[in-house]
Design a protein around this motif. Structure first.
Motif, PDB file in Angstrom:
ATOM      1  N   GLY A 321       0.822  -1.211   0.000  1.00 42.11           N
ATOM      2  CA  GLY A 321       0.000   0.000   0.000  1.00 42.11           C
ATOM      3  C   GLY A 321       0.854   1.258   0.000  1.00 42.11           C
ATOM      4  O   GLY A 321       1.724   1.440  -0.832  1.00 42.11           O
ATOM      5  N   LEU A 322       0.594   2.128   0.994  1.00 47.55           N
ATOM      6  CA  LEU A 322       1.343   3.387   1.092  1.00 47.55           C
ATOM      7  C   LEU A 322       2.824   3.145   1.354  1.00 47.55           C
ATOM      8  O   LEU A 322       3.643   4.042   1.163  1.00 47.55           O
ATOM      9  CB  LEU A 322       0.793   4.239   2.238  1.00 47.55           C
ATOM     10  CG  LEU A 322      -0.580   4.863   2.051  1.00 47.55           C
ATOM     11  CD1 LEU A 322      -0.996   5.568   3.314  1.00 47.55           C
ATOM     12  CD2 LEU A 322      -0.548   5.847   0.888  1.00 47.55           C
ATOM     13  N   ASN A 323       3.148   1.952   1.834  1.00 47.67           N
ATOM     14  CA  ASN A 323       4.526   1.686   2.225  1.00 47.67           C
ATOM     15  C   ASN A 323       5.362   1.097   1.107  1.00 47.67           C
ATOM     16  O   ASN A 323       6.484   0.653   1.340  1.00 47.67           O
ATOM     17  CB  ASN A 323       4.547   0.787   3.451  1.00 47.67           C
ATOM     18  CG  ASN A 323       3.915   1.485   4.621  1.00 47.67           C
ATOM     19  OD1 ASN A 323       4.440   2.469   5.113  1.00 47.67           O
ATOM     20  ND2 ASN A 323       2.744   1.022   5.027  1.00 47.67           N
ATOM     21  N   ALA A 324       4.809   1.081  -0.105  1.00 47.17           N
ATOM     22  CA  ALA A 324       5.628   0.695  -1.257  1.00 47.17           C
ATOM     23  C   ALA A 324       6.625   1.819  -1.527  1.00 47.17           C
ATOM     24  O   ALA A 324       6.458   2.953  -1.059  1.00 47.17           O
ATOM     25  CB  ALA A 324       4.735   0.470  -2.463  1.00 47.17           C
ATOM     26  N   LEU A 325       7.684   1.490  -2.267  1.00 48.86           N
ATOM     27  CA  LEU A 325       8.640   2.524  -2.635  1.00 48.86           C
ATOM     28  C   LEU A 325       7.963   3.561  -3.527  1.00 48.86           C
ATOM     29  O   LEU A 325       6.982   3.263  -4.210  1.00 48.86           O
ATOM     30  CB  LEU A 325       9.808   1.899  -3.398  1.00 48.86           C
ATOM     31  CG  LEU A 325      10.768   1.035  -2.588  1.00 48.86           C
ATOM     32  CD1 LEU A 325      11.879   0.558  -3.499  1.00 48.86           C
ATOM     33  CD2 LEU A 325      11.340   1.817  -1.424  1.00 48.86           C
ATOM     34  N   TRP A 326       8.530   4.755  -3.552  1.00 42.91           N
ATOM     35  CA  TRP A 326       7.950   5.816  -4.382  1.00 42.91           C
ATOM     36  C   TRP A 326       7.925   5.430  -5.854  1.00 42.91           C
ATOM     37  O   TRP A 326       7.065   5.843  -6.600  1.00 42.91           O
ATOM     38  CB  TRP A 326       8.738   7.103  -4.175  1.00 42.91           C
ATOM     39  CG  TRP A 326      10.186   7.000  -4.589  1.00 42.91           C
ATOM     40  CD1 TRP A 326      11.173   6.333  -3.946  1.00 42.91           C
ATOM     41  CD2 TRP A 326      10.773   7.540  -5.766  1.00 42.91           C
ATOM     42  NE1 TRP A 326      12.344   6.428  -4.621  1.00 42.91           N
ATOM     43  CE2 TRP A 326      12.143   7.185  -5.760  1.00 42.91           C
ATOM     44  CE3 TRP A 326      10.303   8.326  -6.819  1.00 42.91           C
ATOM     45  CZ2 TRP A 326      13.015   7.558  -6.758  1.00 42.91           C
ATOM     46  CZ3 TRP A 326      11.185   8.699  -7.815  1.00 42.91           C
ATOM     47  CH2 TRP A 326      12.522   8.307  -7.798  1.00 42.91           C
ATOM     48  N   THR A 327       8.874   4.558  -6.239  1.00 44.78           N
ATOM     49  CA  THR A 327       8.908   4.137  -7.632  1.00 44.78           C
ATOM     50  C   THR A 327       7.747   3.217  -7.966  1.00 44.78           C
ATOM     51  O   THR A 327       7.444   2.987  -9.131  1.00 44.78           O
ATOM     52  CB  THR A 327      10.224   3.395  -7.937  1.00 44.78           C
ATOM     53  OG1 THR A 327      10.384   2.405  -6.918  1.00 44.78           O
ATOM     54  CG2 THR A 327      11.395   4.341  -7.929  1.00 44.78           C
ATOM     55  N   GLN A 328       7.085   2.667  -6.926  1.00 44.97           N
ATOM     56  CA  GLN A 328       5.963   1.762  -7.168  1.00 44.97           C
ATOM     57  C   GLN A 328       4.665   2.353  -6.635  1.00 44.97           C
ATOM     58  O   GLN A 328       3.752   1.622  -6.267  1.00 44.97           O
ATOM     59  CB  GLN A 328       6.246   0.411  -6.493  1.00 44.97           C
ATOM     60  CG  GLN A 328       7.310  -0.383  -7.246  1.00 44.97           C
ATOM     61  CD  GLN A 328       8.106  -1.263  -6.323  1.00 44.97           C
ATOM     62  OE1 GLN A 328       7.633  -1.635  -5.253  1.00 44.97           O
ATOM     63  NE2 GLN A 328       9.317  -1.583  -6.723  1.00 44.97           N
TER      64      GLN A 328
END
Lengths: 338, 433
Positions: A321-328
């Motif tokens: 969710g929100l805790n994916a990397l910014w690239t994802q």
């Protein structure tokens, strides 16, 4: 005359006692052990396993910091703290670092004199109810009895949420997660509210997780992160960049398994800086240049830690969710290491 | 020649402070006083220095900020918009109400258990011994948790009282029923008891921010008045009895004076009971999560009250037993010789004298009970420790201020109780002239 000299000596001793605790990094190195404030037991985030070893998402960050500072992820002493005792423990120097799903808020940052150096989990407050209650939205909880852990931001959010929606509730204030679970399962409260990640962790430990649902409403922003005492910027930097090192490692595809291989072969300048092959990144911070390598080697990169402790393959089953990397498409973003 | 202890000529020497018995005790006192003051000064200075090192100050301003949290049991109105100060007062009142009823119940239990432990009946005496030893020798916290878990987990859940659509169709009854003519519901959350309501209330008087219900004040005034009139009637009857030797029949007069005015007033106020019930829809199907109406007495309160009363009662029983045994055997024998039965001997001869021995230890038991209410946090009872020393402390981060304030409040309560009890003690103690 004599008395005033004595008083002066006493005052000097007191003052020096106060100042001595300022440089946490030196204290940790001298002690050879990191004191990490942890949860009293929240499966997936921080709890002792069957052998008494602390494991979990938050615990892994403590181990990474210990590996970065002391070169050994095992040199951590975990100090279990409740929602009520955690900030006193940190302020008084009982722990060097608090990684205990604590929410970064304005008043904790300013008035309570702490620094939240990073956000290792972007969360929000939710509600869990029993399926047979027939409730599908938190707004249907008018008149319900709600179990709530004392000393948390969730306590205040709960009051605000019910007030804003003009519905009533009865709070049952409990000390920790296990007591909240007991009361919730015994039916002493209709709903249990805490961070959605905490609810998922609690549900995973129940005998019948399929009979409990987490309601769709997320009623607050809960950025959870490691906290240190305000004013010790060097120590804050160490914790912050240890966390960012784990993020950069995920971004660059460095895992616990391939770290030696990458270190031997990589030509990417940022990877080489991170792993201490180039430049003096560690020395700038007062550590040695292997700090990030040790931290990543302890439990792997951020993504590995997430998946191993609370990811979809575990009983807790949280999506990135929100805790994916910014690239994802997530919010986890590390500044450049240079 | 034999002059006794001639005063030294050379006046005062420093060594005399130690070697001269006239000065020695004074010297020691001064030194100890200086050490104590230095110790206090060091503590205060250390606190200030350490607070300064953490960039914190001592400031009680947070007491006037919005609290933002809710409290389940509140004796005076409180919402999450109230201040931290008011939350502390709510907590204080919750502490006091448990302490007040706890002291009363503990005294009753203690006096009975103490007297019965001396009983010649073997079984009764042994049972009381078991009670006293069991409660005195197990930590109070365990008793509180045991009572709480037993009371809350044995009762049915509120949803067991609900009527579902299936039940309406099939004509079956819900799993759990209310007690006492369908008025009281015991759930695993607490006791839902009827609340007194008035159709024509006298209104509410606001004293500052504390509302005072005039209807209850009026009822209280009438009851007190009735009791005073009843005493006058009985006094008159006694005078007649002393005069002519025959006591006039007064029971119907007493009954009328005690009952009629209150009943008339309640009728005038339109008294009725608000019975707890689930709201229902047009088909008679229950809605909601909890009983509506009535008063909810949480299990945390009852469990704390029961455990505190039984625990302190055991200590009071020992004080009572000691007091009774301190009265000389001759008193009992003299009472028997006059033809008094054992029960009246105990009530009229032994206990009044034993009271003088019992009261001093009783004071410390009352103080213990009051301070032990702070264990209520274990069962989620929000007393002073739970509000000011718990949630407020945590949300504001003002540990030192909250702790100091809380200690000051407990100290004040304890001093008040002991001064009241000391006054009572000097009223009943043996007057020596």
């Amino acid at each position: 005359m004599k008395k005033s000299v004595f008083l002066g000596a006493v005052a000097a001793a007191a003052l020096s006692a106060g100042v001595a605790s300022a440089a946490t990094l030196d204290d940790v190195k001298a002690r050879g052990e990191l004191l990490c404030g942890s949860n009293t037991g929240l499966t997936g985030f921080g709890a002792p396993d069957a052998n008494g070893n602390w494991v979990g998402f938050d615990v892994s960050l403590c181990r990474a910091v210990a590996a970065a500072v002391l070169g050994d992820p095992a040199k951590v002493k975990f100090v279990p703290t409740t929602g009520e005792t955690r900030f006193t423990a940190l302020a008084s120097g009982e722990v060097d670092l608090l990684v205990r799903n604590s929410t970064w808020t304005y008043s904790r940052d300013t008035d309570l004199k702490f620094d939240f150096v990073a956000v290792n989990y972007y969360d929000g407050q939710g509600f869990m109810v029993k399926k047979d209650l027939g409730v599908s939205s938190a707004k249907e909880l008018d008149g319900a009895t709600v179990c709530i852990q004392t000393g948390t931001t969730t306590e205040l959010n709960l009051a605000d949420f019910f007030k804003f929606n003009n519905i009533s509730y009865t709070p049952v204030t409990v000390q920790d997660d296990s007591e909240a679970q007991r009361q919730y399962l015994a039916g002493a409260c209709d709903a249990y509210t805490t961070d959605a990640s905490g609810l998922a962790a609690s549900r995973a430990t129940m005998a019948d997780p399929e009979n409990h649902i987490i309601l769709p409403e997320i009623i607050s922003k809960e950025p959870l992160g490691p906290a240190v005492r305000h004013g010790d910027n060097q120590w804050g930097d160490v914790v912050r960049w240890t966390f960012y090192a784990l993020l950069i490692a995920e971004e660059k595809g460095i895992t616990k398994a391939n770290i030696e291989e990458v270190a031997a072969s990589s030509t990417d300048p940022e990877v080489r800086r991170l792993l201490g092959l180039e430049g003096d990144a560690g020395v700038m911070m007062g550590l040695d240049n292997n700090w990030a390598k040790n931290a990543i080697a302890a439990n792997g990169n951020y993504g590995e830690i997430f998946e191993a402790n609370i990811g979809t393959a575990t009983p807790i089953g949280l999506a990135r969710g929100l805790n994916a990397l910014w690239t994802q498409g997530g919010l986890q973003y590390a500044p450049p290491l240079r | 020649m034999a002059m006794a202890s001639e005063a030294p000529k050379d006046g005062f020497r420093l060594s005399m402070l130690i070697y001269d018995t006239r000065f020695r005790s004074f010297t020691i006192q001064v030194i100890v006083l200086i050490l104590v003051l230095l110790g206090i000064a060091w503590l205060v200075d250390n606190t200030i220095a350490n607070l300064a090192a953490k960039d914190k100050d001592i400031n009680f301003g947070f007491l006037w900020n919005r609290a933002g949290y809710d409290i389940e049991q509140q004796l005076i109105p409180y919402t999450n918009d109230s201040t931290h100060g008011r939350a502390a007062i709510i907590g204080l009142l919750n502490t006091l109400v448990v302490a007040f009823w706890g002291c009363i119940f503990a005294t009753i239990i203690g006096v009975f258990a103490g007297v019965l432990r001396l009983s010649k009946n073997w079984l009764v005496g042994r049972l009381m011994t078991v009670y006293v030893e069991a409660f005195r020798n197990v930590p109070l916290l365990l008793w509180i948790i045991v009572v709480f878990v037993v009371t809350s987990e044995t009762a049915p859940q509120p949803k067991d009282f609900k009527v579902t659509a299936d039940m309406v169709q099939n004509g079956t009854e819900p799993a759990a029923q209310k007690l006492l003519f369908d008025t009281v519901a015991i759930t695993n959350r607490g006791w839902n008891i009827p609340a007194p309501l008035f159709e024509r209330p006298l209104g509410v008087l606001h004293l500052g921010s504390v509302p005072v219900n005039l209807s209850f004040l009026a009822i209280l005034a009438v009851v007190v008045g009735s009791i005073l009139v009843n005493r006058a009637i009985r006094r008159k009857a006694r005078l007649v009895q002393e005069d002519i030797g025959i006591r006039p029949v007064t029971w119907w007069k007493s009954l009328a004076v005690l009952v009629l005015p209150v009943v008339l007033l309640l009728f005038a106020l339109g008294f009725h009971l608000d019975i707890p019930a689930f709201p229902t829809d047009e088909n008679g199907v229950s809605k909601g999560f909890n009983f509506q109406g009535g008063i909810l007495v949480m299990h945390s309160f009852t469990a704390l009250l029961i455990a505190l009363s039984l625990y302190t009662g055991a200590f009071i029983a020992e004080a009572v037993r000691g007091g009774v045994m301190a009265i000389s055997r001759g008193q009992t024998e003299a009472a028997y010789a006059l033809g008094l039965r054992p029960g009246r001997t105990m009530n009229l001869i032994i206990l009044p004298q034993a009271l003088r021995v019992i009261i001093p230890p009783l004071i410390s038991q009352y103080l213990n009970l009051t301070k032990n209410t702070s264990l209520g946090i274990a069962v989620s009872y929000l007393d002073l420790r739970g509000t000011l020393g718990g949630i407020t402390l945590n949300q504001t981060g003002r540990e030192l201020e909250c702790m100091l304030l809380m200690m000051l409040i407990y100290l004040t309560i304890s001093l008040l109780i002991s001064s009241l009890m000391n006054a009572f003690n000097s009223a009943v103690k043996l007057k020596e002239r």
